[in-house]
Design a protein around this motif. Structure first.
Motif, PDB file in Angstrom:
ATOM      1  N   ARG A   1       0.832  -1.208   0.000  1.00 35.49           N
ATOM      2  CA  ARG A   1       0.000   0.000   0.000  1.00 35.49           C
ATOM      3  C   ARG A   1       0.867   1.258   0.000  1.00 35.49           C
ATOM      4  NH1 ARG A   1      -3.482  -3.236   3.480  1.00 35.49           N
ATOM      5  NH2 ARG A   1      -2.282  -2.512   5.263  1.00 35.49           N
ATOM      6  N   GLU A   2       1.945   1.268   0.799  1.00 38.39           N
ATOM      7  CA  GLU A   2       2.823   2.434   0.848  1.00 38.39           C
ATOM      8  C   GLU A   2       3.447   2.715  -0.521  1.00 38.39           C
ATOM      9  OE1 GLU A   2       5.634   1.310   3.831  1.00 38.39           O
ATOM     10  OE2 GLU A   2       4.276   1.770   5.496  1.00 38.39           O
ATOM     11  N   LEU A   3       3.959   1.685  -1.156  1.00 40.61           N
ATOM     12  CA  LEU A   3       4.592   1.858  -2.466  1.00 40.61           C
ATOM     13  C   LEU A   3       3.600   2.337  -3.512  1.00 40.61           C
ATOM     14  CD1 LEU A   3       6.893  -1.289  -2.515  1.00 40.61           C
ATOM     15  CD2 LEU A   3       7.662   1.099  -2.558  1.00 40.61           C
ATOM     16  N   VAL A   4       2.418   1.744  -3.510  1.00 39.14           N
ATOM     17  CA  VAL A   4       1.412   2.092  -4.512  1.00 39.14           C
ATOM     18  C   VAL A   4       0.887   3.507  -4.284  1.00 39.14           C
ATOM     19  CG1 VAL A   4      -0.886   1.499  -5.365  1.00 39.14           C
ATOM     20  CG2 VAL A   4       0.816  -0.281  -5.061  1.00 39.14           C
ATOM     21  N   VAL A   5       0.700   3.886  -3.015  1.00 44.14           N
ATOM     22  CA  VAL A   5       0.249   5.254  -2.727  1.00 44.14           C
ATOM     23  C   VAL A   5       1.291   6.263  -3.191  1.00 44.14           C
ATOM     24  CG1 VAL A   5      -0.137   6.899  -0.837  1.00 44.14           C
ATOM     25  CG2 VAL A   5      -1.331   4.720  -0.849  1.00 44.14           C
ATOM     26  N   GLU A   6       2.556   5.975  -2.940  1.00 40.62           N
ATOM     27  CA  GLU A   6       3.602   6.897  -3.372  1.00 40.62           C
ATOM     28  C   GLU A   6       3.673   6.984  -4.896  1.00 40.62           C
ATOM     29  OE1 GLU A   6       8.147   8.107  -2.202  1.00 40.62           O
ATOM     30  OE2 GLU A   6       7.157   6.471  -1.146  1.00 40.62           O
ATOM     31  N   ALA A   7       3.566   5.852  -5.571  1.00 39.95           N
ATOM     32  CA  ALA A   7       3.561   5.856  -7.042  1.00 39.95           C
ATOM     33  C   ALA A   7       2.345   6.608  -7.571  1.00 39.95           C
ATOM     34  CB  ALA A   7       3.579   4.427  -7.573  1.00 39.95           C
TER      35      ALA A   7
ATOM     36  N   SER B   1       9.785   2.397 -10.619  1.00 42.77           N
ATOM     37  CA  SER B   1      10.530   1.597  -9.651  1.00 42.77           C
ATOM     38  C   SER B   1       9.627   1.128  -8.506  1.00 42.77           C
ATOM     39  CB  SER B   1      11.694   2.420  -9.108  1.00 42.77           C
ATOM     40  OG  SER B   1      12.391   1.697  -8.133  1.00 42.77           O
ATOM     41  N   MET B   2       8.816   2.029  -7.993  1.00 43.21           N
ATOM     42  CA  MET B   2       7.930   1.672  -6.881  1.00 43.21           C
ATOM     43  C   MET B   2       6.896   0.642  -7.286  1.00 43.21           C
ATOM     44  SD  MET B   2       7.413   5.335  -5.162  1.00 43.21           S
ATOM     45  CE  MET B   2       8.871   6.306  -4.857  1.00 43.21           C
ATOM     46  N   LEU B   3       6.347   0.782  -8.473  1.00 43.05           N
ATOM     47  CA  LEU B   3       5.359  -0.196  -8.929  1.00 43.05           C
ATOM     48  C   LEU B   3       6.004  -1.550  -9.190  1.00 43.05           C
ATOM     49  CD1 LEU B   3       3.265   2.155 -11.209  1.00 43.05           C
ATOM     50  CD2 LEU B   3       2.474   1.025  -9.104  1.00 43.05           C
ATOM     51  N   GLY B   4       7.236  -1.555  -9.666  1.00 43.90           N
ATOM     52  CA  GLY B   4       7.955  -2.815  -9.830  1.00 43.90           C
ATOM     53  C   GLY B   4       8.190  -3.493  -8.491  1.00 43.90           C
ATOM     54  N   SER B   5       8.572  -2.716  -7.481  1.00 45.60           N
ATOM     55  CA  SER B   5       8.765  -3.268  -6.136  1.00 45.60           C
ATOM     56  C   SER B   5       7.456  -3.767  -5.559  1.00 45.60           C
ATOM     57  CB  SER B   5       9.368  -2.202  -5.213  1.00 45.60           C
ATOM     58  OG  SER B   5      10.650  -1.835  -5.639  1.00 45.60           O
ATOM     59  N   ALA B   6       6.386  -3.015  -5.771  1.00 45.24           N
ATOM     60  CA  ALA B   6       5.072  -3.432  -5.274  1.00 45.24           C
ATOM     61  C   ALA B   6       4.647  -4.751  -5.920  1.00 45.24           C
ATOM     62  CB  ALA B   6       4.029  -2.339  -5.555  1.00 45.24           C
TER      63      ALA B   6
ATOM     64  N   VAL C   1      -5.813 -12.372  -4.155  1.00 44.92           N
ATOM     65  CA  VAL C   1      -5.464 -10.980  -3.851  1.00 44.92           C
ATOM     66  C   VAL C   1      -4.053 -10.689  -4.340  1.00 44.92           C
ATOM     67  CG1 VAL C   1      -5.011  -9.351  -1.977  1.00 44.92           C
ATOM     68  CG2 VAL C   1      -7.024 -10.823  -1.883  1.00 44.92           C
ATOM     69  N   GLN C   2      -3.116 -11.587  -4.068  1.00 43.56           N
ATOM     70  CA  GLN C   2      -1.744 -11.392  -4.518  1.00 43.56           C
ATOM     71  C   GLN C   2      -1.674 -11.357  -6.047  1.00 43.56           C
ATOM     72  OE1 GLN C   2      -0.328 -14.640  -1.696  1.00 43.56           O
ATOM     73  NE2 GLN C   2       1.567 -13.595  -2.239  1.00 43.56           N
ATOM     74  N   ARG C   3      -2.364 -12.270  -6.690  1.00 44.09           N
ATOM     75  CA  ARG C   3      -2.327 -12.348  -8.146  1.00 44.09           C
ATOM     76  C   ARG C   3      -2.894 -11.070  -8.775  1.00 44.09           C
ATOM     77  NH1 ARG C   3      -1.976 -16.739  -8.662  1.00 44.09           N
ATOM     78  NH2 ARG C   3      -2.946 -18.324  -8.807  1.00 44.09           N
ATOM     79  N   GLU C   4      -4.028 -10.600  -8.251  1.00 48.69           N
ATOM     80  CA  GLU C   4      -4.642  -9.380  -8.787  1.00 48.69           C
ATOM     81  C   GLU C   4      -3.788  -8.153  -8.494  1.00 48.69           C
ATOM     82  OE1 GLU C   4      -7.422  -8.287 -10.737  1.00 48.69           O
ATOM     83  OE2 GLU C   4      -6.944 -10.330 -11.303  1.00 48.69           O
ATOM     84  N   ALA C   5      -3.246  -8.082  -7.285  1.00 48.90           N
ATOM     85  CA  ALA C   5      -2.392  -6.947  -6.927  1.00 48.90           C
ATOM     86  C   ALA C   5      -1.159  -6.920  -7.817  1.00 48.90           C
ATOM     87  CB  ALA C   5      -1.998  -7.026  -5.454  1.00 48.90           C
ATOM     88  N   SER C   6      -0.581  -8.077  -8.058  1.00 45.10           N
ATOM     89  CA  SER C   6       0.600  -8.167  -8.916  1.00 45.10           C
ATOM     90  C   SER C   6       0.265  -7.738 -10.340  1.00 45.10           C
ATOM     91  CB  SER C   6       1.138  -9.600  -8.910  1.00 45.10           C
ATOM     92  OG  SER C   6       2.213  -9.731  -9.794  1.00 45.10           O
ATOM     93  N   ARG C   7      -0.867  -8.216 -10.853  1.00 44.47           N
ATOM     94  CA  ARG C   7      -1.283  -7.863 -12.212  1.00 44.47           C
ATOM     95  C   ARG C   7      -1.530  -6.359 -12.348  1.00 44.47           C
ATOM     96  NH1 ARG C   7      -5.506  -6.429 -14.768  1.00 44.47           N
ATOM     97  NH2 ARG C   7      -6.925  -6.746 -13.040  1.00 44.47           N
ATOM     98  N   LYS C   8      -2.217  -5.788 -11.371  1.00 39.63           N
ATOM     99  CA  LYS C   8      -2.520  -4.357 -11.443  1.00 39.63           C
ATOM    100  C   LYS C   8      -1.258  -3.513 -11.312  1.00 39.63           C
ATOM    101  CE  LYS C   8      -7.322  -4.691 -10.140  1.00 39.63           C
ATOM    102  NZ  LYS C   8      -8.332  -4.548  -9.106  1.00 39.63           N
ATOM    103  N   ALA C   9      -0.343  -3.925 -10.451  1.00 33.94           N
ATOM    104  CA  ALA C   9       0.923  -3.189 -10.322  1.00 33.94           C
ATOM    105  C   ALA C   9       1.711  -3.274 -11.626  1.00 33.94           C
ATOM    106  CB  ALA C   9       1.738  -3.730  -9.147  1.00 33.94           C
TER     107      ALA C   9
END
Length: 189
Positions: A12-18, A72-77, A104-112
């Motif tokens: 969440r922190e990485l995605v919010v910052e991105a 970079s942040m989205l790649g890390s996320a 949840v992990q699969r969808e979060a990874s796909r969206k990132a």
């Protein structure tokens, strides 16, 4: 359970910052640069055009830094989502090779991943815009070429169009990142 919550929090922190880097920061800088490219550019006002080009190029340079950080942040996320609570020291198999990966992990990874690709596309559109601006800068050194105002106007219009595309991509990235963050937060509740 602590590892599960840790990856979600960091994701969440990485995605919010991105998301913040894309919208409002990058989005507003693109609109700012685009504003300078809205009016026609004429050889007769070459010095004014050069000043406009410098200001627009500086705004795009600042935006490129924001987009680089967001990438970079989205790649890390994405990597966090792929691993979940697993240790980063362990090798990671292909994403489809993770049988214990949650939806949840699969969808979060796909969206990132998709958000990151939108940032890359926005960056590419900005590079194309900068190519057009460079061409205008070079053309201004040859003021006596026939039809030069028309050629410069064509380059200006292309540059403007590339920035329209870049803004659309950045805004879509921010929206997708917000959805990814929301999905991970909702799954934790």
């Amino acid at each position: 359970m602590a590892a599960e919550e840790a990856w979600r929090t960091r994701f969440r922190e990485l995605v919010v910052e991105a998301e913040d880097l894309c919208r409002p920061r990058a989005s507003l800088k693109i609109v700012y640069a685009r504003g300078f490219l809205a009016a026609p550019m004429l050889v007769a006002a070459a010095e004014d055009v050069r000043t406009i080009l410098e200001v627009a190029e500086q705004a795009l340079e600042d935006t490129a830094g924001d987009l680089d950080a967001a990438t970079s942040m989205l790649g890390s996320a994405r990597e966090l989502a792929r691993r979940g609570g697993d240790s980063p020291d362990q090798p990671l198999p292909r994403i489809l090779g993770l049988p214990d990966m949650t939806n949840v992990q699969r969808e979060a990874s796909r969206k990132a991943r998709d958000a990151r690709m939108l940032v890359v596309e926005a960056y590419h559109a900005m590079e194309l815009c900068c190519d057009c601006l460079l061409m205008i800068r070079h053309l201004l050194h040859h003021p006596f070429l026939p039809g030069l105002d028309g050629v410069i106007e064509g380059q200006r219009a292309q540059a403007y169009g590339h920035l329209v595309s870049a803004k659309e991509k950045v805004d879509a990235c921010a929206a997708l990142a917000a959805r990814a963050r929301h999905d991970v937060s909702a799954a934790a509740d």
